[in-house]
Write a protein that holds these residues in place. Structure first.
Motif, PDB file in Angstrom:
ATOM      1  N   GLY A  96      75.409  16.932 -40.364  1.00 43.82           N
ATOM      2  CA  GLY A  96      74.315  16.829 -39.406  1.00 43.82           C
ATOM      3  C   GLY A  96      72.973  17.294 -39.925  1.00 43.82           C
ATOM      4  N   GLN A  97      72.870  17.475 -41.246  1.00 42.40           N
ATOM      5  CA  GLN A  97      71.591  17.929 -41.800  1.00 42.40           C
ATOM      6  C   GLN A  97      70.499  16.879 -41.652  1.00 42.40           C
ATOM      7  N   ASP A  98      70.887  15.608 -41.666  1.00 48.20           N
ATOM      8  CA  ASP A  98      69.881  14.554 -41.523  1.00 48.20           C
ATOM      9  C   ASP A  98      69.184  14.636 -40.162  1.00 48.20           C
ATOM     10  N   ILE A  99      69.944  14.971 -39.124  1.00 45.76           N
ATOM     11  CA  ILE A  99      69.361  15.097 -37.782  1.00 45.76           C
ATOM     12  C   ILE A  99      68.476  16.337 -37.704  1.00 45.76           C
ATOM     13  N   ARG A 100      68.989  17.461 -38.240  1.00 48.66           N
ATOM     14  CA  ARG A 100      68.215  18.706 -38.187  1.00 48.66           C
ATOM     15  C   ARG A 100      66.946  18.600 -39.037  1.00 48.66           C
ATOM     16  N   TYR A 101      67.060  17.925 -40.190  1.00 48.80           N
ATOM     17  CA  TYR A 101      65.876  17.776 -41.026  1.00 48.80           C
ATOM     18  C   TYR A 101      64.843  16.878 -40.350  1.00 48.80           C
ATOM     19  N   GLY A 102      65.310  15.861 -39.630  1.00 49.86           N
ATOM     20  CA  GLY A 102      64.389  15.002 -38.882  1.00 49.86           C
ATOM     21  C   GLY A 102      63.570  15.806 -37.883  1.00 49.86           C
ATOM     22  N   LYS A 103      64.230  16.748 -37.188  1.00 53.72           N
ATOM     23  CA  LYS A 103      63.530  17.607 -36.226  1.00 53.72           C
ATOM     24  C   LYS A 103      62.551  18.542 -36.939  1.00 53.72           C
ATOM     25  N   LEU A 104      62.983  19.077 -38.094  1.00 58.38           N
ATOM     26  CA  LEU A 104      62.097  19.949 -38.871  1.00 58.38           C
ATOM     27  C   LEU A 104      60.868  19.182 -39.333  1.00 58.38           C
ATOM     28  N   LEU A 105      61.069  17.972 -39.804  1.00 60.97           N
ATOM     29  CA  LEU A 105      59.957  17.171 -40.321  1.00 60.97           C
ATOM     30  C   LEU A 105      58.939  16.873 -39.222  1.00 60.97           C
ATOM     31  N   GLU A 106      59.436  16.548 -38.038  1.00 65.98           N
ATOM     32  CA  GLU A 106      58.532  16.279 -36.912  1.00 65.98           C
ATOM     33  C   GLU A 106      57.743  17.540 -36.547  1.00 65.98           C
ATOM     34  N   ALA A 107      58.428  18.681 -36.541  1.00 63.27           N
ATOM     35  CA  ALA A 107      57.757  19.943 -36.202  1.00 63.27           C
ATOM     36  C   ALA A 107      56.726  20.316 -37.271  1.00 63.27           C
ATOM     37  N   PHE A 108      57.081  20.091 -38.535  1.00 69.31           N
ATOM     38  CA  PHE A 108      56.175  20.418 -39.647  1.00 69.31           C
ATOM     39  C   PHE A 108      54.930  19.530 -39.603  1.00 69.31           C
ATOM     40  N   ALA A 109      55.126  18.233 -39.383  1.00 74.04           N
ATOM     41  CA  ALA A 109      53.995  17.302 -39.325  1.00 74.04           C
ATOM     42  C   ALA A 109      53.082  17.636 -38.154  1.00 74.04           C
ATOM     43  N   ALA A 110      53.676  18.055 -37.032  1.00 72.07           N
ATOM     44  CA  ALA A 110      52.866  18.438 -35.864  1.00 72.07           C
ATOM     45  C   ALA A 110      52.093  19.720 -36.144  1.00 72.07           C
ATOM     46  N   PHE A 111      52.738  20.674 -36.820  1.00 72.38           N
ATOM     47  CA  PHE A 111      52.071  21.945 -37.153  1.00 72.38           C
ATOM     48  C   PHE A 111      50.870  21.726 -38.075  1.00 72.38           C
ATOM     49  N   LEU A 112      50.960  20.750 -38.970  1.00 74.78           N
ATOM     50  CA  LEU A 112      49.862  20.498 -39.911  1.00 74.78           C
ATOM     51  C   LEU A 112      48.598  19.999 -39.218  1.00 74.78           C
ATOM     52  N   GLN A 113      48.731  19.500 -37.995  1.00 82.19           N
ATOM     53  CA  GLN A 113      47.562  19.040 -37.237  1.00 82.19           C
ATOM     54  C   GLN A 113      46.819  20.242 -36.652  1.00 82.19           C
ATOM     55  N   PRO A 114      45.515  20.347 -36.898  1.00 85.74           N
ATOM     56  CA  PRO A 114      44.761  21.443 -36.265  1.00 85.74           C
ATOM     57  C   PRO A 114      44.928  21.361 -34.749  1.00 85.74           C
ATOM     58  N   PRO A 115      45.087  22.490 -34.045  1.00 83.07           N
ATOM     59  CA  PRO A 115      44.890  23.874 -34.490  1.00 83.07           C
ATOM     60  C   PRO A 115      46.163  24.567 -34.989  1.00 83.07           C
ATOM     61  N   HIS A 116      47.081  23.840 -35.571  1.00 81.32           N
ATOM     62  CA  HIS A 116      48.269  24.406 -36.232  1.00 81.32           C
ATOM     63  C   HIS A 116      49.162  25.191 -35.258  1.00 81.32           C
ATOM     64  N   ILE A 117      49.586  24.508 -34.209  1.00 82.93           N
ATOM     65  CA  ILE A 117      50.487  25.129 -33.230  1.00 82.93           C
ATOM     66  C   ILE A 117      51.936  24.966 -33.704  1.00 82.93           C
ATOM     67  N   GLY A 118      52.736  25.985 -33.455  1.00 80.23           N
ATOM     68  CA  GLY A 118      54.171  25.887 -33.756  1.00 80.23           C
ATOM     69  C   GLY A 118      54.585  26.486 -35.076  1.00 80.23           C
ATOM     70  N   LEU A 119      53.765  27.402 -35.611  1.00 78.64           N
ATOM     71  CA  LEU A 119      54.074  28.014 -36.908  1.00 78.64           C
ATOM     72  C   LEU A 119      55.471  28.654 -36.898  1.00 78.64           C
TER      73      LEU A 119
END
Length: 320
Positions: A204-227
């Motif tokens: 299930g790492q593919d599913i968990r990594y998909g969630k991580l990637l979405e969270a990381f991409a969202a965090f990179l958007q200013p004002p960097h919410i979700g650190l």
């Protein structure tokens, strides 16, 4: 059982076995997730077999013991846990095995997995045995890369590299095993290693990594919410998540430089585009280097506060 991508190398070994020319110390260089242990064990069982020369017969006393995992002349060695070194005491035990008399009257096999995890003292302890090998003792060393092995160990071994299948073949093989379609980026994240790719999906790492990637991409958007959310996801997934995120950052750089022909994240292109639009190339380069350094640090030292170090790394995106 051998895997299809191992057949060519196995045939080379069979030829040497048939000619009685197999080197006393074989070093197999193959990535994790390549099934390298299966190939090494095939060689070990063949050498120990009482009937076969180029294949284990599967029916002799030696083969039965080997398949049961109780062969007295087969001595496997690996770190006590992944990421730990092989210590000098463990290698000294190997050296004692090397000079012992065979309990079945044949050869002895010493198989060292993660040989590139030997510390310098351990490697030096092994060196003398490799230089003056006892009669009837076969060494099989497995390593992911030669970089962490002492040159003197390299020079005493007969080196073989296991080639990975191309990504299309890996994708087809894994899809056949799992009876489902898989993303090409999953294959690329695992460097085209078939077993690693299959386990990535099975666990299930593919599913968990998909969630991580979405969270990381969202965090990179200013004002960097979700650190702290990203740090927590990385920490729960383990330090391999840093390696995967470094691939993502390199994909962002490729896109910025107009080299989008071969992205690892081929099915996550919208996320790559989203991040590449807001993170500067200088920040991507700096943070990629820091991610790789942190990965190495966490790989070597298991007692560190990973989540705290991940938070510190992530704040680097907020300072651009």
């Amino acid at each position: 059982m051998l895997y299809p991508w191992q057949e060519s190398l196995w045939q080379n070994w069979q030829q040497l076995l048939d000619q009685r020319r197999l080197h006393h110390a074989v070093l197999l260089v193959a990535p994790l997730g390549s099934g390298r242990e299966a190939l090494a064990k095939q060689l070990a069982q063949t050498v120990l077999c009482q009937n076969g020369v180029t294949e284990p017969c599967g029916i002799c006393h030696s083969c039965k013991l080997f398949e049961a995992g109780t062969h007295p002349d087969f001595h496997p060695l690996a770190p006590e846990q992944q990421g730990k070194q092989i210590g000098v005491d463990a290698v000294r035990k190997c050296n004692r095995w090397a000079v012992e008399t065979s309990q079945l009257g044949g050869d002895r096999i010493i198989m060292i997995d993660y040989a590139d995890a030997m510390g310098e003292a351990a490697a030096n302890a092994l060196l003398k045995t490799l230089e003056e090998p006892p009669s009837g003792c076969q060494f099989i060393l497995l390593a992911s890369a030669l970089d962490n092995l002492l040159p003197t160990i390299n020079s005493r071994c007969n080196k073989w590299r296991l080639a990975m299948p191309n990504e299309a073949d890996t994708q087809r093989w894994v899809e056949k095993q799992l009876m489902q379609s898989i993303k090409l980026e999953t294959v690329r994240l695992n460097n085209s290693a078939p077993i690693a790719t299959m386990q990535f999906i099975e666990q299930g790492q593919d599913i968990r990594y998909g969630k991580l990637l979405e969270a990381f991409a969202a965090f990179l958007q200013p004002p960097h919410i979700g650190l702290y959310d990203v740090a927590g996801l990385c920490s729960s997934e383990g330090h391999n998540s840093l390696k995967w995120l470094s691939y993502f950052m390199v994909d962002c750089l490729k896109l910025q430089q107009g080299a989008a022909g071969h992205l690892v994240h081929s099915e996550s292109l919208p996320l790559v585009q989203q991040a590449a639009a807001v993170v500067t190339p200088a920040t991507l380069i700096s943070q990629s280097r820091k991610a790789n350094a942190l990965y190495q640090q966490l790989e070597r030292h298991t007692g560190l506060n990973a989540e705290l170090l991940l938070v510190e790394w992530l704040t680097g995106f907020m300072a651009q």
